[in-house]
Design a protein around this motif. Structure first.
Motif, PDB file in Angstrom:
ATOM      1  N   PRO A  19     -22.595  -6.738  29.115  1.00 10.03           N
ATOM      2  CA  PRO A  19     -23.821  -6.242  29.747  1.00 10.03           C
ATOM      3  C   PRO A  19     -25.096  -6.604  28.992  1.00 10.03           C
ATOM      4  CG  PRO A  19     -22.143  -4.539  29.738  1.00 10.03           C
ATOM      5  CD  PRO A  19     -21.609  -5.687  28.936  1.00 10.03           C
ATOM      6  N   ALA A  20     -25.073  -6.550  27.666  1.00 12.43           N
ATOM      7  CA  ALA A  20     -26.275  -6.897  26.890  1.00 12.43           C
ATOM      8  C   ALA A  20     -26.657  -8.351  27.083  1.00 12.43           C
ATOM      9  CB  ALA A  20     -26.044  -6.604  25.404  1.00 12.43           C
ATOM     10  N   VAL A  21     -25.671  -9.214  27.178  1.00 14.79           N
ATOM     11  CA  VAL A  21     -25.941 -10.641  27.363  1.00 14.79           C
ATOM     12  C   VAL A  21     -26.455 -10.900  28.772  1.00 14.79           C
ATOM     13  CG1 VAL A  21     -24.873 -12.924  27.405  1.00 14.79           C
ATOM     14  CG2 VAL A  21     -24.296 -11.320  25.595  1.00 14.79           C
ATOM     15  N   ARG A  22     -25.837 -10.282  29.760  1.00 13.35           N
ATOM     16  CA  ARG A  22     -26.304 -10.460  31.145  1.00 13.35           C
ATOM     17  C   ARG A  22     -27.715  -9.933  31.316  1.00 13.35           C
ATOM     18  NH1 ARG A  22     -20.983  -8.314  33.631  1.00 13.35           N
ATOM     19  NH2 ARG A  22     -22.026  -6.479  32.865  1.00 13.35           N
ATOM     20  N   ALA A  53     -36.078 -10.924  24.827  1.00 20.20           N
ATOM     21  CA  ALA A  53     -34.815 -11.183  25.520  1.00 20.20           C
ATOM     22  C   ALA A  53     -34.032 -12.304  24.837  1.00 20.20           C
ATOM     23  CB  ALA A  53     -35.085 -11.539  26.982  1.00 20.20           C
ATOM     24  N   CYS A  54     -34.715 -13.358  24.418  1.00 15.44           N
ATOM     25  CA  CYS A  54     -34.028 -14.449  23.723  1.00 15.44           C
ATOM     26  C   CYS A  54     -33.469 -13.974  22.384  1.00 15.44           C
ATOM     27  CB  CYS A  54     -34.972 -15.629  23.510  1.00 15.44           C
ATOM     28  SG  CYS A  54     -35.330 -16.554  25.005  1.00 15.44           S
ATOM     29  N   ALA A  55     -34.253 -13.188  21.651  1.00 16.29           N
ATOM     30  CA  ALA A  55     -33.798 -12.689  20.358  1.00 16.29           C
ATOM     31  C   ALA A  55     -32.585 -11.779  20.511  1.00 16.29           C
ATOM     32  CB  ALA A  55     -34.933 -11.951  19.658  1.00 16.29           C
ATOM     33  N   ILE A  56     -32.625 -10.887  21.487  1.00 14.91           N
ATOM     34  CA  ILE A  56     -31.486  -9.992  21.735  1.00 14.91           C
ATOM     35  C   ILE A  56     -30.258 -10.791  22.145  1.00 14.91           C
ATOM     36  CG2 ILE A  56     -30.622  -8.218  23.316  1.00 14.91           C
ATOM     37  CD1 ILE A  56     -33.512  -7.060  23.265  1.00 14.91           C
ATOM     38  N   HIS A  57     -30.461 -11.761  23.009  1.00 13.66           N
ATOM     39  CA  HIS A  57     -29.355 -12.595  23.488  1.00 13.66           C
ATOM     40  C   HIS A  57     -28.677 -13.326  22.325  1.00 13.66           C
ATOM     41  CE1 HIS A  57     -27.337 -14.822  26.754  1.00 13.66           C
ATOM     42  NE2 HIS A  57     -27.293 -15.791  25.864  1.00 13.66           N
ATOM     43  N   VAL A  58     -29.455 -13.990  21.514  1.00 13.68           N
ATOM     44  CA  VAL A  58     -28.904 -14.754  20.396  1.00 13.68           C
ATOM     45  C   VAL A  58     -28.238 -13.827  19.391  1.00 13.68           C
ATOM     46  CG1 VAL A  58     -29.540 -16.178  18.407  1.00 13.68           C
ATOM     47  CG2 VAL A  58     -30.463 -16.716  20.656  1.00 13.68           C
ATOM     48  N   ARG A  59     -28.902 -12.752  19.056  1.00 13.22           N
ATOM     49  CA  ARG A  59     -28.348 -11.819  18.067  1.00 13.22           C
ATOM     50  C   ARG A  59     -27.023 -11.227  18.546  1.00 13.22           C
ATOM     51  NH1 ARG A  59     -31.730  -7.256  14.974  1.00 13.22           N
ATOM     52  NH2 ARG A  59     -30.793  -7.898  13.043  1.00 13.22           N
ATOM     53  N   TRP A  60     -26.952 -10.826  19.800  1.00 10.03           N
ATOM     54  CA  TRP A  60     -25.730 -10.216  20.312  1.00 10.03           C
ATOM     55  C   TRP A  60     -24.592 -11.223  20.329  1.00 10.03           C
ATOM     56  CZ3 TRP A  60     -21.625  -9.625  23.426  1.00 10.03           C
ATOM     57  CH2 TRP A  60     -21.084  -8.351  23.516  1.00 10.03           C
ATOM     58  N   PRO A 103     -14.629 -23.342  29.275  1.00 10.85           N
ATOM     59  CA  PRO A 103     -14.278 -21.991  28.852  1.00 10.85           C
ATOM     60  C   PRO A 103     -15.468 -21.050  28.904  1.00 10.85           C
ATOM     61  CG  PRO A 103     -14.302 -23.485  26.980  1.00 10.85           C
ATOM     62  CD  PRO A 103     -14.544 -24.306  28.195  1.00 10.85           C
ATOM     63  N   VAL A 104     -15.212 -19.839  29.374  1.00 14.10           N
ATOM     64  CA  VAL A 104     -16.231 -18.798  29.417  1.00 14.10           C
ATOM     65  C   VAL A 104     -15.694 -17.636  28.603  1.00 14.10           C
ATOM     66  CG1 VAL A 104     -17.485 -17.192  30.888  1.00 14.10           C
ATOM     67  CG2 VAL A 104     -17.029 -19.499  31.696  1.00 14.10           C
ATOM     68  N   ASP A 105     -16.464 -17.171  27.636  1.00 11.86           N
ATOM     69  CA  ASP A 105     -15.974 -16.103  26.783  1.00 11.86           C
ATOM     70  C   ASP A 105     -16.416 -14.747  27.315  1.00 11.86           C
ATOM     71  OD1 ASP A 105     -18.501 -15.351  24.713  1.00 11.86           O
ATOM     72  OD2 ASP A 105     -18.596 -17.248  25.762  1.00 11.86           O
ATOM     73  N   ASP A 106     -15.680 -13.718  26.900  1.00 14.42           N
ATOM     74  CA  ASP A 106     -16.004 -12.364  27.318  1.00 14.42           C
ATOM     75  C   ASP A 106     -17.341 -11.911  26.773  1.00 14.42           C
ATOM     76  OD1 ASP A 106     -13.686 -12.166  28.746  1.00 14.42           O
ATOM     77  OD2 ASP A 106     -12.579 -11.129  27.172  1.00 14.42           O
ATOM     78  N   ALA A 107     -17.719 -12.389  25.582  1.00 14.58           N
ATOM     79  CA  ALA A 107     -18.999 -11.996  24.984  1.00 14.58           C
ATOM     80  C   ALA A 107     -20.164 -12.436  25.855  1.00 14.58           C
ATOM     81  CB  ALA A 107     -19.130 -12.582  23.586  1.00 14.58           C
ATOM     82  N   ALA A 108     -20.036 -13.574  26.517  1.00 17.55           N
ATOM     83  CA  ALA A 108     -21.115 -14.062  27.368  1.00 17.55           C
ATOM     84  C   ALA A 108     -21.239 -13.248  28.653  1.00 17.55           C
ATOM     85  CB  ALA A 108     -20.898 -15.532  27.708  1.00 17.55           C
TER      86      ALA A 108
END
Length: 138
Positions: A18-21, A117-124, A10-15
């Motif tokens: 744009p912020a995650v990408r 980038a890791c902090a933003i990724h995890v937080r988002w 499964p791939v979620d929309d949150a992943a």
């Protein structure tokens, strides 16, 4: 939010937001930059005489697959691992001479961008959890 099935599960929309990408691209490019910089620094640009110091980049190669596969656990522990390389950059920027100072400053910038980038990724991703379906509950 919806989930889509892909060949790897499964791939979620949150992943796919744009912020995650964006944060994933910055994290992967910063990690690759640290690997290339570490190898070039110790082997060609400003070798310290002991080429075995190039082995310091091996711990950076492990998380690359996890970052590419969007594994949250990898983003979390990479944000801790990067501080070792940041400390090396700060020490070498203040104690070395010649081209090593500039290489150390580049290492510091790459470390800071990887951490951010890791902090933003995890937080988002924590703020936008994946939608659970009946299939995932069982």
């Amino acid at each position: 939010m919806t989930q889509q099935l892909s060949s790897s599960g499964p791939v979620d929309d949150a992943a796919d937001a744009p912020a995650v990408r964006w944060s994933r691209a910055i994290a992967v490019s910063s990690l690759l930059g640290l690997i290339v910089l570490g190898l070039a620094w110790e082997l060609w640009l400003a070798p310290t005489g002991n080429r075995t110091l190039a082995l310091k980049v091996l711990p950076l190669a492990w998380p690359l697959a996890g970052l590419l596969k969007r594994r949250m656990y990898t983003y979390r522990w990479v944000s801790l691992l990067v501080w070792l390389y940041f400390a090396e950059g700060v020490i070498r920027a203040t104690s070395d001479r010649g081209p090593s100072v500039w290489l150390a400053l580049i290492e510091i910038v790459l470390c800071l961008s990887l951490f951010a980038a890791c902090a933003i990724h995890v937080r988002w991703r924590l703020r936008h959890p994946t939608a659970t379906t009946e299939e995932n509950r069982s």
